[in-house]
Design an enzyme around this catalytic site. Structure first.
Site, PDB file in Angstrom:
ATOM      1  CG  ASP A  36      -1.493   1.493   1.446  1.00 58.40           C
ATOM      2  OD1 ASP A  36      -2.479   1.483   0.492  1.00 58.40           O
ATOM      3  OD2 ASP A  36      -1.273   2.142   2.210  1.00 58.40           O
ATOM      4  CE1 TYR A  41       0.527   7.965   3.444  1.00 60.64           C
ATOM      5  CE2 TYR A  41       0.959   5.719   2.312  1.00 60.64           C
ATOM      6  CZ  TYR A  41       0.302   6.569   3.207  1.00 60.64           C
ATOM      7  OH  TYR A  41      -0.905   5.763   3.747  1.00 60.64           O
ATOM      8  CE  LYS A  67      -3.622   4.874   1.582  1.00 61.84           C
ATOM      9  NZ  LYS A  67      -2.394   4.477   1.374  1.00 61.84           N
ATOM     10  CG  ASN A 222      -3.808   2.071  19.098  1.00 65.73           C
ATOM     11  OD1 ASN A 222      -4.220   1.237  19.601  1.00 65.73           O
ATOM     12  ND2 ASN A 222      -4.876   3.063  18.253  1.00 65.73           N
ATOM     13  CB  ILE A 225       1.179   3.179  23.059  1.00 68.53           C
ATOM     14  CG1 ILE A 225       1.667   3.019  24.502  1.00 68.53           C
ATOM     15  CG2 ILE A 225       0.007   2.847  22.613  1.00 68.53           C
ATOM     16  CD1 ILE A 225       0.949   3.900  25.326  1.00 68.53           C
ATOM     17  CG  LEU A 226      -1.160  -1.001  21.650  1.00 64.97           C
ATOM     18  CD1 LEU A 226      -2.415  -1.539  20.469  1.00 64.97           C
ATOM     19  CD2 LEU A 226      -1.316  -1.744  22.612  1.00 64.97           C
TER      20      LEU A 226
END
Length: 325
Positions: A36, A41, A67, A222, A225-226
């Protein structure tokens, strides 16, 4: 697992060309076949880098999404709009969700990618998070439908030029609105269905089940943090995590630790519990990160971990779990 191309546009820091290509080669060697990208970007840099890799891999061997919604124009140095990207070409972004804008965006992407077509075209960033307000989001959605952008997408799909249409956004609410207005095949939803938050189960994901709409899940950690855990300076939703978020992640991590499972593995695998999540695209900017994500995806997770998270109220009671699929 797919490959999310945002970091290849030098998101937050410069990635050398040879490192970008080595990362893409490692992904392909690991069996990843969905890539993707987007004009945003790196102001075209990500598309160009993925295009170079496709030249080695062969277009027929993979699935590709990009996109529409941002056009890139040459400009003076002071007018460059890099957003969060560094070391970008001398371009400025103009949002355009009209018929002409969608067609021009797609053609420019095909040129940068060096391909005849994409498999999936996603309307980029019509959400309030990206546009800055609900009013601006509503304006862009109206432009998409009243200005002919949606018609352009359906024409391309009906002609067999692309296989599927959707949107790439940071909020599930705008996806729900788009489903009320048109016939979309799927959405790239970034960060809004994770081990940390499952509000999308309220109405959006049940609607996806009813309409057979697939989800490409971006941002499974996220914004970090995960993956990092609740350490000082941990990022959540592109900003430093708040005290309540840090505390919730500490509790989730403690349950994971009691089952000898890394937090990052639980985060990556949790999302596949939902039948409409078809692929997940964590950010990867080196061969080592590709290999690490593959290991994480293959980490055995005891079913008791999920039931413990539910029992402690750390994930929603109605969240479908991986072993139930």
């Amino acid at each position: 697992m797919g490959y999310g191309g945002a970091a290849l546009g030098n998101l937050y820091r410069k990635i050398e060309e040879h490192n970008a290509q080595a990362s893409l080669d490692a992904a392909y060697a690991a069996g990843i076949r969905f890539f993707d990208t987007a004009p945003q970007y790196g102001l075209g840099r990500s598309e160009e880098r993925i295009g170079a890799a496709i030249g080695r891999f062969g277009r027929e061997s993979l699935q590709l999404s990009t996109k529409v919604g941002r056009l890139l124009f040459d400009c003076e140095p002071q007018d460059v709009t890099p957003e969060a990207f560094v070391d970008v070409p001398q371009k400025r972004i103009v949002f355009d969700y009209t018929y002409d804008g969608v067609m021009r965006s797609y053609e420019a992407s095909r040129q940068r990618l060096g391909v005849a077509n994409a498999d999936i075209l996603l309307v980029h960033d019509v959400c309030a998070f990206s546009q800055g307000s609900q009013e601006k989001s509503d304006e862009k959605v109206r432009e998409l439908f009243d200005g002919g952008g949606y018609r352009a997408l359906t024409e391309l799909r009906d002609a067999g030029e692309i296989a599927a249409i959707g949107a790439g956004v940071n909020e599930w609410q705008v996806c729900e609105r788009l489903l009320a207005l048109g016939d979309f095949d799927g959405f790239l939803l970034a960060g809004r269905y994770t081990l940390l938050e499952q509000e999308a189960l309220e109405s959006f994901l049940p609607l996806c089940e009813k309409r057979d709409v697939g989800i490409i899940l971006g941002g499974p950690y996220n914004s970090g943090i995960l993956a990092t855990g609740p350490k000082e300076g941990a990022m959540y939703n592109y900003a430093p995590a708040s005290a309540p978020v840090l505390e919730k992640v500490r509790k989730i991590e403690a349950v994971c630790r009691s089952h000898d499972v890394p937090l990052i593995a639980a985060a990556l695998q949790f999302v596949f519990g939902h039948p409409n999540v078809k692929t997940v695209i964590p950010g990867m900017v080196s061969p080592a990160e590709v290999e690490a994500n593959v290991r994480v995806l293959e980490t055995p997770i005891p079913t008791g971990l999920w039931s413990d998270l539910k029992g402690e109220g750390l994930i929603r009671p109605d969240a479908p779990l991986p072993q139930e699929v």
